[in-house]
Design a protein around this motif. Structure first.
Motif, PDB file in Angstrom:
ATOM      1  N   UNK A   1       8.055  -4.194 -13.027  1.00 56.49           N
ATOM      2  CA  UNK A   1       7.914  -3.041 -12.135  1.00 56.49           C
ATOM      3  C   UNK A   1       6.494  -2.971 -11.592  1.00 56.49           C
ATOM      4  N   UNK A   2       5.515  -3.155 -12.464  1.00 57.90           N
ATOM      5  CA  UNK A   2       4.124  -3.087 -12.022  1.00 57.90           C
ATOM      6  C   UNK A   2       3.789  -4.224 -11.059  1.00 57.90           C
ATOM      7  N   UNK A   3       4.351  -5.395 -11.288  1.00 60.31           N
ATOM      8  CA  UNK A   3       4.132  -6.502 -10.362  1.00 60.31           C
ATOM      9  C   UNK A   3       4.677  -6.173  -8.973  1.00 60.31           C
ATOM     10  N   UNK A   4       5.785  -5.462  -8.938  1.00 57.58           N
ATOM     11  CA  UNK A   4       6.367  -5.065  -7.650  1.00 57.58           C
ATOM     12  C   UNK A   4       5.472  -4.061  -6.942  1.00 57.58           C
ATOM     13  N   UNK A   5       4.855  -3.163  -7.708  1.00 51.78           N
ATOM     14  CA  UNK A   5       3.929  -2.207  -7.110  1.00 51.78           C
ATOM     15  C   UNK A   5       2.729  -2.936  -6.520  1.00 51.78           C
ATOM     16  N   UNK A   6       2.185  -3.906  -7.261  1.00 51.34           N
ATOM     17  CA  UNK A   6       1.052  -4.690  -6.751  1.00 51.34           C
ATOM     18  C   UNK A   6       1.398  -5.334  -5.407  1.00 51.34           C
ATOM     19  N   UNK A   7       2.620  -5.820  -5.274  1.00 48.80           N
ATOM     20  CA  UNK A   7       3.039  -6.493  -4.035  1.00 48.80           C
ATOM     21  C   UNK A   7       3.094  -5.533  -2.852  1.00 48.80           C
ATOM     22  N   UNK A   8       3.192  -4.248  -3.135  1.00 50.40           N
ATOM     23  CA  UNK A   8       3.353  -3.262  -2.072  1.00 50.40           C
ATOM     24  C   UNK A   8       2.042  -2.563  -1.714  1.00 50.40           C
ATOM     25  N   UNK A   9       0.933  -3.022  -2.262  1.00 50.58           N
ATOM     26  CA  UNK A   9      -0.367  -2.406  -2.001  1.00 50.58           C
ATOM     27  C   UNK A   9      -1.006  -3.034  -0.759  1.00 50.58           C
ATOM     28  N   UNK A  10      -1.469  -2.180   0.142  1.00 47.18           N
ATOM     29  CA  UNK A  10      -2.106  -2.633   1.379  1.00 47.18           C
ATOM     30  C   UNK A  10      -3.469  -1.970   1.530  1.00 47.18           C
ATOM     31  N   UNK A  11      -4.348  -2.667   2.226  1.00 47.97           N
ATOM     32  CA  UNK A  11      -5.688  -2.143   2.494  1.00 47.97           C
ATOM     33  C   UNK A  11      -5.714  -1.527   3.880  1.00 47.97           C
ATOM     34  N   UNK A  12      -6.046  -0.251   3.957  1.00 48.02           N
ATOM     35  CA  UNK A  12      -6.258   0.430   5.227  1.00 48.02           C
ATOM     36  C   UNK A  12      -7.759   0.718   5.329  1.00 48.02           C
ATOM     37  N   UNK A  13      -8.524  -0.126   6.033  1.00 45.55           N
ATOM     38  CA  UNK A  13      -9.987   0.039   6.094  1.00 45.55           C
ATOM     39  C   UNK A  13     -10.426   1.405   6.608  1.00 45.55           C
ATOM     40  N   UNK A  14      -9.711   1.963   7.594  1.00 45.02           N
ATOM     41  CA  UNK A  14     -10.087   3.267   8.135  1.00 45.02           C
ATOM     42  C   UNK A  14      -9.893   4.371   7.095  1.00 45.02           C
ATOM     43  N   UNK A  15      -8.849   4.237   6.291  1.00 44.13           N
ATOM     44  CA  UNK A  15      -8.612   5.210   5.220  1.00 44.13           C
ATOM     45  C   UNK A  15      -9.753   5.158   4.207  1.00 44.13           C
ATOM     46  N   UNK A  16     -10.174   3.962   3.839  1.00 45.19           N
ATOM     47  CA  UNK A  16     -11.276   3.821   2.886  1.00 45.19           C
ATOM     48  C   UNK A  16     -12.578   4.359   3.474  1.00 45.19           C
ATOM     49  N   UNK A  17     -12.762   4.179   4.783  1.00 50.12           N
ATOM     50  CA  UNK A  17     -13.941   4.749   5.448  1.00 50.12           C
ATOM     51  C   UNK A  17     -13.911   6.265   5.358  1.00 50.12           C
ATOM     52  N   UNK A  18     -12.719   6.848   5.552  1.00 52.03           N
ATOM     53  CA  UNK A  18     -12.572   8.300   5.449  1.00 52.03           C
ATOM     54  C   UNK A  18     -12.898   8.787   4.038  1.00 52.03           C
ATOM     55  N   UNK A  19     -12.461   8.042   3.036  1.00 52.25           N
ATOM     56  CA  UNK A  19     -12.752   8.393   1.646  1.00 52.25           C
ATOM     57  C   UNK A  19     -14.262   8.414   1.422  1.00 52.25           C
ATOM     58  N   UNK A  20     -14.954   7.402   1.956  1.00 57.89           N
ATOM     59  CA  UNK A  20     -16.414   7.343   1.797  1.00 57.89           C
ATOM     60  C   UNK A  20     -17.109   8.479   2.550  1.00 57.89           C
ATOM     61  N   UNK A  21     -16.554   8.848   3.709  1.00 59.27           N
ATOM     62  CA  UNK A  21     -17.103   9.977   4.465  1.00 59.27           C
ATOM     63  C   UNK A  21     -16.967  11.260   3.654  1.00 59.27           C
TER      64      UNK A  21
END
Length: 228
Positions: A87-107
């Motif tokens: 199950x956890x391996x399946x979750x890892x496969x569904x993880x994506x990087x949204x650079x703008x979202x991470x920028x918002x988090x840093x803001x």
């Protein structure tokens, strides 16, 4: 059938699913995509682990399965143990990087840090409705009011409003005895409550920061002047 019998029947139903069927049941409750708030390995691992436990808890509720009771009665094992890795391996496969979202988090982190520094430099308390500094407005005479106060939107999943969103007037900012940054909010019904600043939406954090700058709690040097 009494309550205890229903509970026992639910536990039996879950156990009868078998590993493959249990795995498929968990797949039904996974999100099709995940956006982490950090790309740090530990943070991603925590996201994956939390998602496994979230879905496990859903199935335990559906089947009235008491895992805490089951484990000690079955040599310390749970039916979820055999499928957790998959199950956890399946979750890892569904993880994506949204650079703008991470920028918002840093803001958000930047604005929260600026707010914290301002509050800390004023003896851990800044009134934003009443002009109290260094002490809570409830602890003394009601001081003079500001002409304007920030109005912010918070999101707290524990609240009954749609999605846990609420709009409130900000009355005070303070740092607790254990170092947590809180805001005192007043809702439409006239009740006051404390809320972690992290629950304020991004636009609200910007509004607070700019308000603090307007009231000289934050130096204008923190910002870029357009024209001399």
């Amino acid at each position: 059938m009494n309550q205890e019998s229903k509970k026992q029947k639910g536990q039996e139903n879950l156990l009868l699913l078998g590993a493959n069927t249990l795995y498929q049941k968990m797949m039904q409750y996974l999100s099709p995509i995940y956006f982490p708030k950090s790309l740090e390995i530990d943070d991603i691992d925590t996201l994956v682990s939390n998602e496994f436990f979230r879905v496990r808890n859903i199935l335990c509720r559906i089947y009235k399965f008491d895992e805490n009771k089951h484990i000690p009665e079955n040599d310390g094992t749970s039916p979820f143990d055999t499928i957790r890795k998959d199950v956890e391996q399946e979750v890892y496969k569904r993880i994506y990087n949204d650079p703008d979202f991470l920028t918002t988090i840093n803001i958000r982190k930047k604005y929260i840090m600026m707010i914290r520094e301002a509050v800390k430099s004023n003896n851990n308390t800044i009134g934003t409705f009443y002009k109290n500094q260094g002490k809570h407005y409830r602890d003394g005479e009601i001081p003079v009011e500001y002409e304007t106060s920030p109005i912010v939107v918070i999101q707290n999943s524990d609240y009954f409003g749609y999605g846990g969103y609420e709009a409130n007037t900000l009355y005070e900012l303070f740092i607790s005895d254990i170092g947590e940054l809180f805001c005192v909010l007043y809702g439409e019904a006239g009740e006051s409550f404390n809320e972690p600043v992290e629950h304020i939406q991004t636009e609200g954090l910007i509004e607070i920061t700019h308000w603090l700058a307007e009231q000289s709690f934050i130096s204008s040097d923190k910002f870029i002047k357009i024209k001399n």
